[in-house]
Design a protein around this motif. Structure first.
Motif, PDB file in Angstrom:
ATOM      1  N   GLN A 296       0.822  -1.208   0.000  1.00  0.00           N
ATOM      2  CA  GLN A 296       0.000   0.000   0.000  1.00  0.00           C
ATOM      3  C   GLN A 296       0.857   1.259   0.000  1.00  0.00           C
ATOM      4  N   LEU A 297       1.953   1.244   0.766  1.00  0.00           N
ATOM      5  CA  LEU A 297       2.849   2.404   0.786  1.00  0.00           C
ATOM      6  C   LEU A 297       3.475   2.629  -0.591  1.00  0.00           C
ATOM      7  N   LEU A 298       3.880   1.554  -1.267  1.00  0.00           N
ATOM      8  CA  LEU A 298       4.456   1.681  -2.599  1.00  0.00           C
ATOM      9  C   LEU A 298       3.438   2.256  -3.588  1.00  0.00           C
ATOM     10  N   ASP A 299       2.227   1.761  -3.507  1.00  0.00           N
ATOM     11  CA  ASP A 299       1.191   2.284  -4.411  1.00  0.00           C
ATOM     12  C   ASP A 299       0.932   3.760  -4.159  1.00  0.00           C
ATOM     13  N   ASN A 300       0.892   4.156  -2.877  1.00  0.00           N
ATOM     14  CA  ASN A 300       0.651   5.572  -2.558  1.00  0.00           C
ATOM     15  C   ASN A 300       1.769   6.451  -3.115  1.00  0.00           C
ATOM     16  N   GLU A 301       2.997   5.986  -2.946  1.00  0.00           N
ATOM     17  CA  GLU A 301       4.117   6.783  -3.457  1.00  0.00           C
ATOM     18  C   GLU A 301       4.090   6.866  -4.985  1.00  0.00           C
ATOM     19  N   ALA A 302       3.728   5.782  -5.648  1.00  0.00           N
ATOM     20  CA  ALA A 302       3.644   5.810  -7.112  1.00  0.00           C
ATOM     21  C   ALA A 302       2.566   6.793  -7.578  1.00  0.00           C
ATOM     22  N   GLN A 303       1.427   6.802  -6.878  1.00  0.00           N
ATOM     23  CA  GLN A 303       0.365   7.750  -7.258  1.00  0.00           C
ATOM     24  C   GLN A 303       0.806   9.190  -7.013  1.00  0.00           C
ATOM     25  N   ARG A 304       1.507   9.392  -5.901  1.00  0.00           N
ATOM     26  CA  ARG A 304       1.984  10.754  -5.636  1.00  0.00           C
ATOM     27  C   ARG A 304       2.964  11.194  -6.717  1.00  0.00           C
ATOM     28  N   LEU A 305       3.799  10.269  -7.180  1.00  0.00           N
ATOM     29  CA  LEU A 305       4.730  10.584  -8.264  1.00  0.00           C
ATOM     30  C   LEU A 305       3.989  10.964  -9.545  1.00  0.00           C
ATOM     31  N   VAL A 319      11.431  17.471 -13.871  1.00  0.00           N
ATOM     32  CA  VAL A 319      10.655  16.231 -13.841  1.00  0.00           C
ATOM     33  C   VAL A 319      11.575  15.022 -13.739  1.00  0.00           C
ATOM     34  N   HIS A 320      12.635  15.016 -14.570  1.00  0.00           N
ATOM     35  CA  HIS A 320      13.552  13.885 -14.525  1.00  0.00           C
ATOM     36  C   HIS A 320      14.226  13.767 -13.161  1.00  0.00           C
ATOM     37  N   ARG A 321      14.559  14.908 -12.566  1.00  0.00           N
ATOM     38  CA  ARG A 321      15.211  14.850 -11.257  1.00  0.00           C
ATOM     39  C   ARG A 321      14.285  14.269 -10.192  1.00  0.00           C
ATOM     40  N   GLU A 322      13.023  14.720 -10.225  1.00  0.00           N
ATOM     41  CA  GLU A 322      12.075  14.193  -9.244  1.00  0.00           C
ATOM     42  C   GLU A 322      11.792  12.708  -9.490  1.00  0.00           C
ATOM     43  N   ALA A 323      11.795  12.342 -10.792  1.00  0.00           N
ATOM     44  CA  ALA A 323      11.588  10.920 -11.093  1.00  0.00           C
ATOM     45  C   ALA A 323      12.710  10.076 -10.527  1.00  0.00           C
ATOM     46  N   ARG A 324      13.957  10.580 -10.674  1.00  0.00           N
ATOM     47  CA  ARG A 324      15.074   9.821 -10.118  1.00  0.00           C
ATOM     48  C   ARG A 324      14.962   9.707  -8.599  1.00  0.00           C
ATOM     49  N   ARG A 325      14.591  10.797  -7.940  1.00  0.00           N
ATOM     50  CA  ARG A 325      14.432  10.762  -6.479  1.00  0.00           C
ATOM     51  C   ARG A 325      13.354   9.753  -6.065  1.00  0.00           C
ATOM     52  N   LEU A 326      12.266   9.744  -6.863  1.00  0.00           N
ATOM     53  CA  LEU A 326      11.197   8.804  -6.529  1.00  0.00           C
ATOM     54  C   LEU A 326      11.645   7.355  -6.738  1.00  0.00           C
ATOM     55  N   ASP A 327      12.411   7.137  -7.822  1.00  0.00           N
ATOM     56  CA  ASP A 327      12.925   5.780  -8.052  1.00  0.00           C
ATOM     57  C   ASP A 327      13.838   5.331  -6.916  1.00  0.00           C
ATOM     58  N   GLN A 328      14.665   6.280  -6.447  1.00  0.00           N
ATOM     59  CA  GLN A 328      15.559   5.932  -5.339  1.00  0.00           C
ATOM     60  C   GLN A 328      14.773   5.614  -4.066  1.00  0.00           C
ATOM     61  N   ALA A 329      13.738   6.439  -3.827  1.00  0.00           N
ATOM     62  CA  ALA A 329      12.913   6.179  -2.627  1.00  0.00           C
ATOM     63  C   ALA A 329      12.215   4.829  -2.732  1.00  0.00           C
ATOM     64  N   ALA A 330      11.701   4.541  -3.959  1.00  0.00           N
ATOM     65  CA  ALA A 330      11.045   3.244  -4.147  1.00  0.00           C
ATOM     66  C   ALA A 330      12.022   2.100  -3.963  1.00  0.00           C
ATOM     67  N   ALA A 331      13.249   2.275  -4.467  1.00  0.00           N
ATOM     68  CA  ALA A 331      14.241   1.218  -4.304  1.00  0.00           C
ATOM     69  C   ALA A 331      14.578   0.997  -2.833  1.00  0.00           C
ATOM     70  N   ARG A 332      14.737   2.123  -2.074  1.00  0.00           N
ATOM     71  CA  ARG A 332      15.025   1.979  -0.640  1.00  0.00           C
ATOM     72  C   ARG A 332      13.867   1.286   0.086  1.00  0.00           C
ATOM     73  N   LEU A 333      12.649   1.676  -0.274  1.00  0.00           N
ATOM     74  CA  LEU A 333      11.488   1.075   0.376  1.00  0.00           C
ATOM     75  C   LEU A 333      11.383  -0.406   0.034  1.00  0.00           C
ATOM     76  N   ALA A 334      11.628  -0.715  -1.251  1.00  0.00           N
ATOM     77  CA  ALA A 334      11.568  -2.123  -1.651  1.00  0.00           C
ATOM     78  C   ALA A 334      12.655  -2.937  -0.951  1.00  0.00           C
ATOM     79  N   GLY A 335      13.860  -2.323  -0.837  1.00  0.00           N
ATOM     80  CA  GLY A 335      14.922  -3.034  -0.128  1.00  0.00           C
ATOM     81  C   GLY A 335      14.580  -3.267   1.332  1.00  0.00           C
TER      82      GLY A 335
END
Length: 449
Positions: A296-305, A319-335
């Motif tokens: 649920q947290l991952l889905d919420n973050e994806a929608q916010r992105l 946009v690209h910079r924020e996308a990279r930050r979001l990818d990094q956050a998602a990777a940390r959360l997934a890890g």
């Protein structure tokens, strides 16, 4: 002039036969007193070989009146309680005369208890007094430990209640160890024995929880658990106590003094510890909730992105910079989620192994103790002593000879060695006080034959 008065003729006097009079009295009583209800205290109760019951009802208000009663086999077979002397009852039936003896009797057609008599009144008086002292206050009750590993049981070793408790733990929570504090649970010796068992359990303080158990029975059978000494010992226990005495309808004063009352011994065992499978199911449920929450947290973050990307169509660099930050956050959360799931997956087998180990530990301990006892028993084997060079001496009758003062020169003895037996003869004696100083040998034991 008045006529002289004439004497009235005398009516013939009725003379009753005994049977006729008794029968007339019986008819009069039957018509005057049809079905009626009477209350009294049972006295002199007996049951004949035919199944009919005979007893008397005493006035329960202290009067001297006594009413003889008869209860036929069919009515007695419908009773749902034992009738005994001193029991106050309400009887419904009819007045009759037993014509062979001319005795007035009450034929009982239904019987029910009017109270438990003096014993029940004693129960109520003691309950009121102890309740006034605060022994039954709800504020004194303590919660049960959530996950006990050792549970004590105060009951008779031969009671069915102990078998019920043991089988319940074996079925629901085999990792919990049981410690038995034996005590009789019925009779005059039961109250002091129960007090001693409770004191011993508190002194040893080796269990997390204490069960006080007994099967069902009459008020007299359960009276040991209404004894003031036992009730006070339960209330003073430092160990959390569950009282499982009798059946669901039975109530004792120990039920009020304990931290928790169970309706039966089996229910006491079920309340004492949660089932192992229930614990494993709870762990599995928590792991599932953690997974769902992480997704649920991952889905919420994806929608916010997605929402941020829509607002930042320009400039593209942001946009690209924020996308990279979001990818990094998602990777940390997934890890983090992966590590958490792996940790939970590793923890579940360890918990299951601990549960199995807890069940096997008492068996291993008993096996080690058995080995120690076998070693100690082997060390006492007389054959091992003989193999070290010693011999066992006995006279011709086989009696052991342990002192020179039992012997005389010329006596014939038997010497038992590690590999056989030899017949010997005493040729000289040297007491220990003489042996202290060096001296030449004066004789020896020669084999005979």
């Amino acid at each position: 002039m008045d006529e002289p008065l004439q004497a009235a003729p005398m009516l013939p006097r009725q003379v009753w036969g005994v049977a006729a009079l008794v029968h007339a009295v019986a008819d009069t009583l039957a018509s005057r007193f049809g079905a009626c209800t009477v209350r009294g205290e049972v006295s002199g109760f007996s049951r004949a070989a035919s199944g009919h019951c005979y007893f008397s009802l005493k006035d329960d208000e202290g009067g001297d009146a006594l009413l003889r009663c008869a209860m036929f086999r069919r009515t007695a077979g419908l009773l749902g309680f034992p009738v005994r002397d001193g029991l106050r009852v309400v009887a419904r039936g009819r007045i009759a005369v037993y014509e062979p003896r001319g005795d007035l009797q009450f034929v009982v057609e239904s019987l029910e208890p009017a109270g438990a008599g003096a014993l029940y009144e004693q129960f109520l008086r003691l309950k009121a007094r102890l309740e006034a002292e605060g022994l039954f206050a709800a504020a004194r009750k303590r919660p049960l430990p959530r996950f006990p590993t050792r549970v004590g049981v105060v009951t008779s070793p031969g009671a069915a209640a102990l078998r019920d408790v043991a089988s319940t733990f074996a079925r629901r929570a085999p990792h919990v160890a049981l410690v038995i504090y034996p005590s009789p649970v019925q009779g005059a010796e039961a109250p002091p024995a129960l007090v001693r068992a409770l004191a011993e359990a508190n002194r040893r303080a080796e269990v997390d929880l204490l069960l006080l158990c007994r099967g069902g029975g009459s008020l007299e059978d359960l009276w040991a658990f209404n004894d003031e000494r036992v009730v006070r010992a339960v209330a003073a226990s430092r160990l959390v106590t569950v009282c499982g005495v009798g059946h669901e309808t039975d109530v004792s004063l120990c039920d009020f003094a304990a931290d928790l009352r169970a309706p039966t011994p089996t229910a006491a065992a079920e309340l004492a510890a949660p089932a192992t499978q229930e614990c494993l199911d709870q762990l599995g449920g928590l792991a599932g909730r953690l997974q769902r929450r992480s997704r649920q947290l991952l889905d919420n973050e994806a929608q916010r992105l997605d929402r941020v990307a829509l607002r930042l169509l320009r400039p593209s660099q942001l946009v690209h910079r924020e996308a990279r930050r979001l990818d990094q956050a998602a990777a940390r959360l997934a890890g983090g989620l992966q590590r958490t799931l792996e940790g939970q997956a590793q923890r579940l087998p360890r918990l299951a192994e601990r549960l199995r180990g807890a069940a096997q530990a008492p068996l291993a301990q008993r096996q080690r103790r058995l080995g120690e006892l076998a070693s100690a028993l082997g060390a006492l084997d007389p054959a091992r002593v003989l193999r070290r060079g010693y011999a066992w001496l006995g006279d011709a009758a086989g009696r052991p000879q342990v002192s020179v003062h039992q012997l005389a020169v010329g006596d014939r003895l038997q010497a038992v060695l590690s590999d056989g037996r030899a017949d010997v003869q005493v040729t000289a004696l040297q007491p220990q006080d003489e042996a202290a100083a060096p001296a030449p040998a004066t004789g020896r034991a020669d084999p005979a034959g």
